[in-house]
Design a protein around this motif. Structure first.
Motif, PDB file in Angstrom:
ATOM      1  N   ALA A  73      45.559 -60.452  30.482  1.00  0.00           N
ATOM      2  CA  ALA A  73      47.076 -60.629  29.775  1.00  0.00           C
ATOM      3  C   ALA A  73      47.406 -62.230  29.987  1.00  0.00           C
ATOM      4  N   THR A  74      48.049 -62.536  28.653  1.00  0.00           N
ATOM      5  CA  THR A  74      48.919 -63.571  28.723  1.00  0.00           C
ATOM      6  C   THR A  74      50.561 -64.194  28.484  1.00  0.00           C
ATOM      7  N   GLN A  75      51.095 -63.707  29.129  1.00  0.00           N
ATOM      8  CA  GLN A  75      52.424 -64.020  28.231  1.00  0.00           C
ATOM      9  C   GLN A  75      53.083 -65.705  28.990  1.00  0.00           C
ATOM     10  N   GLU A  76      53.607 -65.689  28.173  1.00  0.00           N
ATOM     11  CA  GLU A  76      54.861 -67.460  28.049  1.00  0.00           C
ATOM     12  C   GLU A  76      56.338 -67.614  29.117  1.00  0.00           C
TER      13      GLU A  76
END
Length: 68
Positions: free
Chosen positions: A40-43
């Protein structure tokens, strides 16, 4: 396509400029998502990243100066 074992867990933090994020990271993030299906990615904002780094390094043992 080969997949990586789902037993691997961890965090990867990448801080980069807008140019790198826009032009270079999408290819690598896409590959990672294909290999690690649960990735998963998050900024985060610059201020949030700086806070995370500060907390991370504050848990490390202080460097010992070289004795002369």
């Amino acid at each position: 396509m080969n997949y990586v074992s789902s037993e691997i867990e961890g965090d990867l933090t990448v801080a980069a400029t807008y140019t790198v994020i826009g032009y270079f990271l999408p290819l690598h993030i896409g590959r990672m998502r294909r290999l690690y299906l649960s990735a998963a990615t998050q900024e985060a904002t610059r201020r949030q990243l700086q806070g995370r780094l500060r907390r991370h390094w504050s848990r490390r043992a202080p460097a010992t100066p070289n004795a002369t």
